[in-house]
Design an enzyme around this catalytic site. Structure first.
Site, short mmCIF file in Angstrom:
data_model
loop_
_atom_site.label_atom_id
_atom_site.label_comp_id
_atom_site.label_asym_id
_atom_site.label_seq_id
_atom_site.Cartn_x
_atom_site.Cartn_y
_atom_site.Cartn_z
N ILE A 494 0.83 -1.22 0.00
CA ILE A 494 0.00 0.00 0.00
C ILE A 494 0.85 1.26 0.00
CG2 ILE A 494 -2.01 -1.07 1.08
CD1 ILE A 494 -1.06 -0.03 3.76
N GLY A 495 2.18 1.10 0.04
CA GLY A 495 3.04 2.27 0.01
C GLY A 495 4.50 1.88 -0.05
N GLY A 500 11.30 1.39 3.26
CA GLY A 500 10.95 0.16 2.58
C GLY A 500 9.50 0.16 2.17
N LYS A 501 8.94 -1.02 1.96
CA LYS A 501 7.56 -1.15 1.53
C LYS A 501 6.62 -1.25 2.74
CE LYS A 501 8.55 -3.44 -2.88
NZ LYS A 501 8.33 -4.65 -3.72
N VAL A 502 5.38 -0.80 2.53
CA VAL A 502 4.33 -0.90 3.55
C VAL A 502 3.24 -1.82 3.01
CG1 VAL A 502 2.69 0.33 5.00
CG2 VAL A 502 4.84 1.44 4.35
N LYS A 516 5.25 -2.04 7.99
CA LYS A 516 6.35 -1.37 7.30
C LYS A 516 7.60 -2.23 7.44
CE LYS A 516 7.95 2.73 8.70
NZ LYS A 516 8.06 4.19 8.81
N ASP A 612 9.57 15.57 10.05
CA ASP A 612 9.24 15.13 8.68
C ASP A 612 7.74 15.30 8.42
OD1 ASP A 612 9.84 14.26 6.16
OD2 ASP A 612 9.82 12.13 6.66
#
Length: 817
Positions: A494-495, A500-502, A516, A612
């Site tokens: 989903i992201g 890294g990837k989620v 995550k 952030d």
């Protein structure tokens, strides 16, 4: 009696009730003081007297008055009670003569503005009343705050003492002291968790930390006989899709005499939040509200009920819960009100919060007589009870708790010392033989947190979905994460970010989560992995993404969060095919995000700077409620005696504070700048940097600030919302963004002030605050409601708040987790 006569009687009774509200309660003792003001100040139907008329009640070393400066970070409105203040530069006392013994209400108004001689935000002081400590080493935030207490006065005088901390001073903008109706506060109530009886409540001091009106409607002080402000409940609801809001003011019937309008007005009893079984057929669920409170105290919780939904008695049966404990089982309001529909009823309970400060209040269906699944709640009040040290301040509670722990630990240690000495030699010999093997094994699976604490693998949970919870969150085995994500299926991604990837995942208990997964070549790496877990494990707030767990087996760095159904704010603004947000939704998302950031800056023991803040790190749940996420770059703020943190520059291009970028000096105002950039994204529906546009339009901040100076900010407004956004709302929003984006940090407002302005921008958009179904709040009513609003961030870690926890962040809502 004929129907015409009945109708006339009901009409007459309604008129009498309205007259009662408009006249209000007439207290025997009634002191209203606008501190530092040279003239009397009308607020609604009351008049706050000038300081001069009460000079004989105050004993202070010097008469020092402060006036708001046009150069200070002032309030968004000319709020009458917050334009002046009395500065108390030494131990000072207000001594009020009391004519009627009994409960009295004390409201203290604080707004730390800047005048030519004093910056009131630098004040630090304690306040006591009689033998009770109300505040200790208190430092008011950057927005107006009202602290409300009730005390049982048994003498002929009430003494309020203000004691500045070392090398500091105290101040006060306004003060209210007035007697309350008798029997408003009970002498005792039933204790929940564990069950029991609480006596002698009249001898205790109380602090109001929550006053909530169900039914998604705010009730303002001018519509309450005791000038109370009732917050709308919608922001506290856990699942809004399970409820419907009900309003039926004409059904409220006070003919029983007690409770009367002094307990709660008809605008509270005439609205309710109800379980929506009609649109959720077959669903057996509870309606739940989430609140954040200070742990270490007892609380008096008052539930307000009024059956405004039934057509005849014996139709409504439901249960009432505090956390998982019953407050009332199979509640039948008709039985409690002599079968009079619309008759108000309230229920008091005492709860004890020793460890966690988060509570759930729920109402749900009863299975008695095969009753139709239904439940309602009309209002809720939560009052903190003074502790054994006669204090209502969290600092004293923590000190008392620590002292008890020391005695317990000391006694236990003394009792166990002899046994330990005997067994020590045996254990030493056994562990020495196994130590090396244990070290070799644990080195592979553990990593050490700051301060020397370790997260250790749960050896019992391999191959299962069983978790153990160490101090800083759940340790989830890798095999359980694999099962939850279908072995990290690409279809569940989903992201993708720098870490890294989620993945979307589903745990064994059917809970949806976001997983995550770090990659070995991740630029963030182990340090950010540790930082994010450390930060998230400290937080508990409805507008911050919650940590579910983590996994660091097999060289993996995995963090598991609550799943946010609607994804990122960024994807709803541009770069996807998702439906476009309307202007009200965008404002509410900004408000929610600002609440989360304000909590980070002021709620924890030490300020946390996110570092952030961007639209990709603002996530939306199924109801489009905003939560700030991704704390991998977060950093603890400066110490009390420091102005900034010196650190290497980290963040996202386009959102970085230029002052931080050039000086490497980080403050909370760096987050404020980044949030100002997000506000412009929300307004324009475009990226911060867009190379496809003409050169002068590539940088959104430069373009927007140039247009703002020309008074032409509407030129960047997203075409999808252009037709609905009102000029006055746009003007307030643009001015707030401009202040956030000031070149120097000291010229930017605190997040609390940003939050205040966003709430007001939402109000200016209209149709947000309603005290009756067909009327909108006028500017005068807004000012009145602000000047008399109750509660502070310090009272609740939400509103939560509250949230400033719950003063202005919850004062205006269209709709602490």
């Amino acid at each position: 009696m004929g129907s015409g006569v009945c109708g006339l009687l009901i009409w007459v009774l309604s008129i009498l009730c309205l007259m009662c509200v408009s006249q209000g309660f007439d207290p025997v003792d009634n002191y209203l003081i606008d501190c530092g003001s040279p003239t009397d100040t009308p607020v609604g139907n009351r008049v706050f007297m000038t300081d001069n008329s009460h000079s004989n009640t105050l004993s202070t070393p010097q008469n020092i008055f402060a006036n708001i400066s046009s150069k200070s970070i002032s309030s968004p409105l000319d709020l009458a009670l917050y334009q002046t203040a009395r500065v108390l530069n030494g131990n000072s006392r207000y001594n009020f003569s009391i004519k009627q013994h009994g409960r009295h209400l004390v409201r203290l108004h604080f707004f730390p503005f800047v005048d030519k001689n004093y910056n009131l935000s630098e004040a630090k002081f304690s306040v006591s009343a009689q033998t009770f400590t109300l505040l200790r080493d208190y430092q008011p935030q950057s927005v107006p705050v009202v602290k409300e207490y009730s005390l049982n006065i048994t003498s002929d005088n009430l003494v309020l003492s203000f004691i500045p901390s070392a090398d500091s001073f105290a101040f006060l903008n306004a003060l209210e002291v007035f007697s309350l109706p008798r029997d408003l506060v009970p002498d005792g109530a039933e204790v929940i968790d564990p069950p029991g009886k609480y006596q002698n409540l009249r001898t205790q001091a109380l602090e109001t930390v929550l006053r909530v009106n169900m039914g998604n409607q705010t009730v303002f002080p001018q519509n309450d006989t005791l000038w109370r402000h009732w917050l709308s409940d919608d922001t506290f609801l856990k699942h809004k899709n399970l409820v419907k809001f009900v309003s039926n003011l004409s059904s409220v019937n006070y003919t029983r005499g007690w409770p009367n309008q002094d307990i709660a007005p008809s605008s509270v009893y005439g609205t309710a939040t109800r379980l929506d079984s009609q649109h959720n057929p077959g669903t057996i669920a509870n309606v739940t509200w989430l609140f954040d409170l200070d742990s270490g105290f007892d609380y008096l919780i008052r539930f307000h009920f009024c059956d405004i939904v039934s057509r005849s008695p014996k139709q409504l049966f439901f249960n009432v819960y505090f956390n998982s404990w019953f407050v009332a089982r199979d509640l039948d309001l008709s039985n409690l009100t002599s079968n009079i529909l619309g008759a108000p009823y309230y229920l008091d309970a005492i709860v004890r919060l020793r460890n966690s400060g988060q509570i759930n209040i729920s109402v749900g269906p009863s299975d008695v007589y095969n009753a139709y699944p239904d439940a309602i709640l009309n209002g809720l009040e939560v009052m903190k009870i003074s502790n054994s040290r006669h204090s209502l301040d969290t600092i004293d509670s923590l000190a008392s708790s620590s002292k008890k722990k020391v005695w317990v630990i000391g006694g236990s240690a003394a009792g166990a010392l002899f046994i330990i000495l005997i067994l020590a030699l045996v254990f030493f010999l056994v562990f020495r033989s196994r130590r090396q093997a244990h070290v070799d094994h644990s080195t592979q699976d553990d990593f050490t947190m700051n301060g020397g604490e370790s997260f250790q693998q749960n050896k019992q949970s391999r191959g299962t979905s069983i978790f153990s919870r160490p101090k800083n969150g759940y340790r989830i085995p890798f095999v359980a994460v694999q099962e939850a994500t279908d072995n990290f299926s690409e279809s569940l991604v989903i992201g993708i970010g720098g870490f890294g990837k989620v993945y979307k995942g589903v745990l064994s208990d059917e809970a949806k989560v976001a997983v995550k997964r770090g990659v070995s070549q991740s630029q963030q790496g182990l340090a950010e992995f540790q930082t994010e877990i450390e930060m998230l494990s400290q937080f508990c707030h409805r507008h911050l993404v919650s940590l579910i767990g983590y996994c660091n087996e097999k060289n993996e760095m995995i963090i598991i969060y609550e799943y946010m159904e609607k994804g990122t704010l960024k994807n709803h603004l541009y770069g996807s095919e998702l439906p476009k947000l309307n202007w009200r939704q965008r404002l509410e998302i900004c408000i929610g995000s600002a609440r989360g950031l304000h909590y980070l800056h002021t709620g924890p023991a030490k300020a946390i700077i996110h570092r952030d803040v961007k639209s990709a790190n603002i996530l939306l749940d199924e109801n489009l409620m905003a939560k700030v996420g991704d704390f991998g770059l977060s950093k603890a703020g400066p110490e009390i005696d420091q102005t900034h943190v010196s650190t290497a520059v980290k963040g996202s291009f386009g959102y970085l504070d230029p002052e931080y970028l050039t000086t490497q000096q980080l403050t909370e105002k760096s987050d404020v700048y980044s949030f100002g950039v997000v506000m412009l994204e929300v307004l324009s529906g475009r990226p911060v940097i867009d190379p496809s546009l003409p050169r002068e339009m590539v940088n959104l901040v430069d373009l927007a600030m140039e247009l703002q100076k020309k008074g032409e900010l509407e030129k960047i407004v997203d075409p999808h919302i252009m037709s609905e956004i009102k000029p006055e709302s746009l003007r307030r929003f643009g001015e707030t963004a401009e202040k956030c984006l000031a070149e120097h940090g000291h010229d930017r407002p605190a997040m609390g002030a940003v939050l205040w302005n966003l709430e007001y921008a939402l109000h200016l958009q209209g149709n947000v605050i309603r005290h009756s179904p067909n009327s909108e709040l006028s500017k005068h009513q807004w000012e009145t409601s602000v000047s008399t609003t109750q509660y502070s961030m310090g009272s609740m870690g939400d509103l939560a708040d509250v949230s400033m926890g719950r003063v202005f962040s919850q004062m205006v809502k269209a709709e602490m987790m």
